[in-house]
Design a protein around this motif. Structure first.
Motif, PDB file in Angstrom:
ATOM      1  N   PRO A  67     115.450  -6.986   7.609  1.00  0.00           N
ATOM      2  CA  PRO A  67     114.772  -7.639   6.766  1.00  0.00           C
ATOM      3  C   PRO A  67     114.077  -8.950   6.966  1.00  0.00           C
ATOM      4  O   PRO A  67     114.760  -9.388   8.084  1.00  0.00           O
ATOM      5  N   LEU A  68     112.473  -9.591   6.529  1.00  0.00           N
ATOM      6  CA  LEU A  68     112.231 -10.594   6.750  1.00  0.00           C
ATOM      7  C   LEU A  68     112.830 -11.536   7.050  1.00  0.00           C
ATOM      8  O   LEU A  68     112.601 -12.539   8.368  1.00  0.00           O
ATOM      9  N   ASP A  69     113.201 -11.655   6.082  1.00  0.00           N
ATOM     10  CA  ASP A  69     114.057 -13.238   6.851  1.00  0.00           C
ATOM     11  C   ASP A  69     114.977 -13.420   7.566  1.00  0.00           C
ATOM     12  O   ASP A  69     115.275 -14.565   8.503  1.00  0.00           O
ATOM     13  N   PRO A  93     107.343 -26.485   6.303  1.00  0.00           N
ATOM     14  CA  PRO A  93     108.506 -28.122   6.341  1.00  0.00           C
ATOM     15  C   PRO A  93     110.056 -27.356   5.594  1.00  0.00           C
ATOM     16  O   PRO A  93     110.727 -28.275   6.139  1.00  0.00           O
ATOM     17  N   ASP A  94     109.732 -25.957   5.102  1.00  0.00           N
ATOM     18  CA  ASP A  94     111.184 -25.500   5.024  1.00  0.00           C
ATOM     19  C   ASP A  94     111.898 -24.627   5.626  1.00  0.00           C
ATOM     20  O   ASP A  94     112.313 -23.476   5.557  1.00  0.00           O
ATOM     21  N   CYS A  95     111.019 -24.390   7.254  1.00  0.00           N
ATOM     22  CA  CYS A  95     112.020 -23.528   8.585  1.00  0.00           C
ATOM     23  C   CYS A  95     112.238 -24.356   9.314  1.00  0.00           C
ATOM     24  O   CYS A  95     113.099 -23.769   9.116  1.00  0.00           O
ATOM     25  N   GLN A 110     103.894 -13.576   8.553  1.00  0.00           N
ATOM     26  CA  GLN A 110     104.113 -12.896   7.567  1.00  0.00           C
ATOM     27  C   GLN A 110     104.958 -14.025   6.753  1.00  0.00           C
ATOM     28  O   GLN A 110     104.927 -14.104   5.223  1.00  0.00           O
ATOM     29  N   ARG A 111     105.715 -14.911   6.733  1.00  0.00           N
ATOM     30  CA  ARG A 111     106.404 -15.413   5.997  1.00  0.00           C
ATOM     31  C   ARG A 111     106.074 -16.655   5.903  1.00  0.00           C
ATOM     32  O   ARG A 111     105.131 -17.541   4.646  1.00  0.00           O
TER      33      ARG A 111
END
Ligand SMILES: [Zn+2]
Length: 190
Positions: free
Chosen positions: A8-10, A151-153, A172-173
């Motif tokens: 899954p992408l995350d 900033p949230d990565c 994508q994300r």
């Protein structure tokens, strides 16, 4: 057999840095990186080393966990330092060199079949990852190690694009979220 593209992408975006050694740093760690931890035992180690290196059936035991954590922490510090122009810490260089001195994964040619590895072990996989780190930190790409601009990565990436403008771990994300934010922001201004 699990592959990046099946995740899954995350989870997948952790393994899109562009280098196996950096992907390893996205499996968890110490301090602030503990929230990313996905390697809790030998089975996890086998699975995630397998995803990172695209090698099936890596044998792992509980004894492999301390060396994993040591090497992962060293590459994490070295890479995050490199991303802000800091010199490689001597202790981490020593840890990476020591891990690379062990025998790496041994490829096997199998006519008419995809290449495989002879009896892959976690210890050999860690040596292979340490060698990848040495190759990366010794190359001009060391100056292209970045932290994703979202900033949230916080994930790392190696910008191998010719213009050197890659900013996101995953288009994508994080790339898309930035576009959406930019769009909303513009909307608010009107
Ligand atoms: Zn990102």
């Amino acid at each position: 057999m699990q592959r990046r593209e099946d995740l899954p992408l995350d989870l997948r975006r952790r393994f899109l840095s562009g280098r196996a050694a950096l992907d390893l740093t996205h499996t968890g760690g110490e301090g602030q990186y503990a929230v990313w931890e996905i390697i809790h035992g030998p089975e996890d180690l086998s699975q995630w080393l397998g995803v990172i290196l695209e090698v099936d059936g890596i044998r792992a035991s509980p004894q492999d966990l301390p060396p994993l954590r040591g090497l992962r922490a060293a590459i994490t510090r070295a890479a995050r330092g490199a991303a802000v122009g800091r010199a490689l810490p001597a202790g981490d260089v020593a840890t990476i060199n020591a891990a690379a001195a062990a025998p790496p994964l041994v490829p096997v040619l199998r006519p008419k079949l995809p290449p495989a590895y002879a009896e892959p072990t976690a210890a050999a996989a860690l040596s292979t990852l340490a060698r990848d780190a040495i190759d990366l930190f010794s190359s001009p790409l060391a100056d292209r190690i970045r932290v994703c601009a979202a900033p949230d990565c916080g994930l790392l990436l190696v910008d191998t694009s010719r213009p050197g403008r890659r900013r996101w771990c995953s288009m994508q994300r994080c790339g898309n979220l930035a576009k959406v934010r930019h769009y909303r922001h513009q909307g608010n201004d009107q």
